[in-house]
Design an enzyme around this catalytic site. Sequence first.
Site, PDB file in Angstrom:
ATOM      1  N   ASP A  81       0.800  -1.233   0.000  1.00 28.89           N
ATOM      2  CA  ASP A  81       0.000   0.000   0.000  1.00 28.89           C
ATOM      3  C   ASP A  81       0.837   1.290   0.000  1.00 28.89           C
ATOM      4  O   ASP A  81       1.462   1.628   1.000  1.00 28.89           O
ATOM      5  CB  ASP A  81      -0.943   0.014   1.207  1.00 28.89           C
ATOM      6  CG  ASP A  81      -1.805  -1.248   1.301  1.00 28.89           C
ATOM      7  OD1 ASP A  81      -1.338  -2.333   0.872  1.00 28.89           O
ATOM      8  OD2 ASP A  81      -2.925  -1.158   1.809  1.00 28.89           O
TER       9      ASP A  81
ATOM     10  N   GLU B  14      -4.477   2.263  -2.890  1.00 29.50           N
ATOM     11  CA  GLU B  14      -5.719   2.796  -2.308  1.00 29.50           C
ATOM     12  C   GLU B  14      -5.496   3.809  -1.187  1.00 29.50           C
ATOM     13  O   GLU B  14      -6.454   4.399  -0.696  1.00 29.50           O
ATOM     14  CB  GLU B  14      -6.607   1.648  -1.805  1.00 29.50           C
ATOM     15  CG  GLU B  14      -6.074   0.965  -0.577  1.00 29.50           C
ATOM     16  CD  GLU B  14      -7.145   0.660   0.436  1.00 29.50           C
ATOM     17  OE1 GLU B  14      -8.331   0.683   0.107  1.00 29.50           O
ATOM     18  OE2 GLU B  14      -6.773   0.409   1.594  1.00 29.50           O
TER      19      GLU B  14
ATOM     20  N   ASN C 216     -10.654  -1.101   0.331  1.00 27.78           N
ATOM     21  CA  ASN C 216     -11.820  -0.453   0.932  1.00 27.78           C
ATOM     22  C   ASN C 216     -11.843   1.062   0.699  1.00 27.78           C
ATOM     23  O   ASN C 216     -12.894   1.687   0.856  1.00 27.78           O
ATOM     24  CB  ASN C 216     -11.899  -0.764   2.434  1.00 27.78           C
ATOM     25  CG  ASN C 216     -10.593  -0.502   3.158  1.00 27.78           C
ATOM     26  OD1 ASN C 216      -9.527  -0.960   2.726  1.00 27.78           O
ATOM     27  ND2 ASN C 216     -10.653   0.224   4.238  1.00 27.78           N
ATOM     28  N   HIS C 217     -10.690   1.657   0.330  1.00 31.47           N
ATOM     29  CA  HIS C 217     -10.670   3.100   0.044  1.00 31.47           C
ATOM     30  C   HIS C 217     -10.694   3.411  -1.456  1.00 31.47           C
ATOM     31  O   HIS C 217     -10.505   4.570  -1.850  1.00 31.47           O
ATOM     32  CB  HIS C 217      -9.440   3.762   0.666  1.00 31.47           C
ATOM     33  CG  HIS C 217      -9.409   3.689   2.159  1.00 31.47           C
ATOM     34  ND1 HIS C 217     -10.465   4.075   2.959  1.00 31.47           N
ATOM     35  CD2 HIS C 217      -8.453   3.255   3.014  1.00 31.47           C
ATOM     36  CE1 HIS C 217     -10.148   3.893   4.227  1.00 31.47           C
ATOM     37  NE2 HIS C 217      -8.944   3.388   4.287  1.00 31.47           N
TER      38      HIS C 217
ATOM     39  N   HIS D 241      -6.937  -8.005  -0.341  1.00 33.34           N
ATOM     40  CA  HIS D 241      -6.912  -6.847   0.555  1.00 33.34           C
ATOM     41  C   HIS D 241      -7.789  -7.167   1.767  1.00 33.34           C
ATOM     42  O   HIS D 241      -9.019  -7.174   1.663  1.00 33.34           O
ATOM     43  CB  HIS D 241      -7.446  -5.633  -0.213  1.00 33.34           C
ATOM     44  CG  HIS D 241      -7.166  -4.335   0.462  1.00 33.34           C
ATOM     45  ND1 HIS D 241      -5.950  -3.702   0.384  1.00 33.34           N
ATOM     46  CD2 HIS D 241      -7.939  -3.548   1.248  1.00 33.34           C
ATOM     47  CE1 HIS D 241      -5.991  -2.576   1.070  1.00 33.34           C
ATOM     48  NE2 HIS D 241      -7.188  -2.463   1.610  1.00 33.34           N
TER      49      HIS D 241
ATOM     50  N   HIS E 154      -3.347  -4.289   3.009  1.00 37.54           N
ATOM     51  CA  HIS E 154      -4.287  -3.556   3.865  1.00 37.54           C
ATOM     52  C   HIS E 154      -3.788  -3.265   5.280  1.00 37.54           C
ATOM     53  O   HIS E 154      -4.071  -2.204   5.808  1.00 37.54           O
ATOM     54  CB  HIS E 154      -5.657  -4.232   3.965  1.00 37.54           C
ATOM     55  CG  HIS E 154      -6.620  -3.526   4.894  1.00 37.54           C
ATOM     56  ND1 HIS E 154      -7.142  -2.283   4.624  1.00 37.54           N
ATOM     57  CD2 HIS E 154      -7.140  -3.883   6.100  1.00 37.54           C
ATOM     58  CE1 HIS E 154      -7.940  -1.914   5.614  1.00 37.54           C
ATOM     59  NE2 HIS E 154      -7.946  -2.860   6.526  1.00 37.54           N
TER      60      HIS E 154
ATOM     61  N   HIS F 185      -0.773  -2.714   6.358  1.00 42.71           N
ATOM     62  CA  HIS F 185       0.365  -1.787   6.324  1.00 42.71           C
ATOM     63  C   HIS F 185       1.544  -2.257   7.169  1.00 42.71           C
ATOM     64  O   HIS F 185       2.457  -1.476   7.455  1.00 42.71           O
ATOM     65  CB  HIS F 185      -0.042  -0.364   6.758  1.00 42.71           C
ATOM     66  CG  HIS F 185      -1.047   0.273   5.850  1.00 42.71           C
ATOM     67  ND1 HIS F 185      -1.375   1.606   5.902  1.00 42.71           N
ATOM     68  CD2 HIS F 185      -1.808  -0.251   4.859  1.00 42.71           C
ATOM     69  CE1 HIS F 185      -2.295   1.872   4.989  1.00 42.71           C
ATOM     70  NE2 HIS F 185      -2.581   0.754   4.353  1.00 42.71           N
TER      71      HIS F 185
END
Length: 263
Positions: free
Chosen positions: A8, A39, A67-68, A152, A177, A179
């Site tokens: 990410d 994202e 999700n973003h 993700h 996701h 991180h």
Amino acid sequence: MKVLFIGDIFGNAGRRVLAAHLAAVVEKHDIDLCIANGENAAGGWGLTANILKKLHKYGVQVVTGGNHSFANQDILPAFESDPSLLRPLNFPPGNPGIGKTVYTLPDGRKAGVVNLQGRTFFPEALDCPFRLGLEAIEELRRETPVIIVDFHAEATSEKIAFATYIDGKASAVLGTHTHVQTADERVFPGGTAFISDVGMTGPEQSAIGMKTKGIVRRFLLQTPVRFEPSNDGPMLNAVVVDIDDATGRTAGIARVFERVQVP
Ligand SMILES: [Fe+2]
């Protein structure tokens, strides 16, 4: 085919890492295809059209999401015009964009890329990533055995379960996701490479990308706090996956974790 998958990309720090360092990483590892989860590239929340352009300019060929993905209105038209921009396949029908693609390299070799989102600990009511993921992989295999899945998700169990479910059908299932890069990279018996989470390309001195002060305040007071992206300690988190073009089986997966000096 050697694939670099970048964890990410978070905010300005992550983008600066790619601007300053991606070309060197691609050369060092003799990379054929570069995929990145984007994202969080716009200040931690989604993508913008301008940032997407920059990611491509830095050398990212396929951009995945999560999700973003739909956080900014500005990016929505790109979901219709850029076939190398993915969002999770298992969002409800009617959303813009696609969740799988076949990317053709300049030498004609093809790689399938699938983007899925897990369902554990997410508020979104998504379709089953296992069922849709398997269907997508089987469809892509008609064109190429080289298939990379960005799964993700929050829960390591969901990511591992999916990878074992499709072992031998895809070349790699790479978690995104959280991180935080995990140290569990491996190749399953059927030839599918796996890691629970590739990590984050962004500011190491942060709480998963945001300045820690606001995050601590949120935990202490349990009231809404506006989070601010950190720029401190830019790092690259990625994996390199070495895939047999003829069979799609992966020979090896190696983590990349580099602290990067950026201008
Ligand atoms: Fe996410």
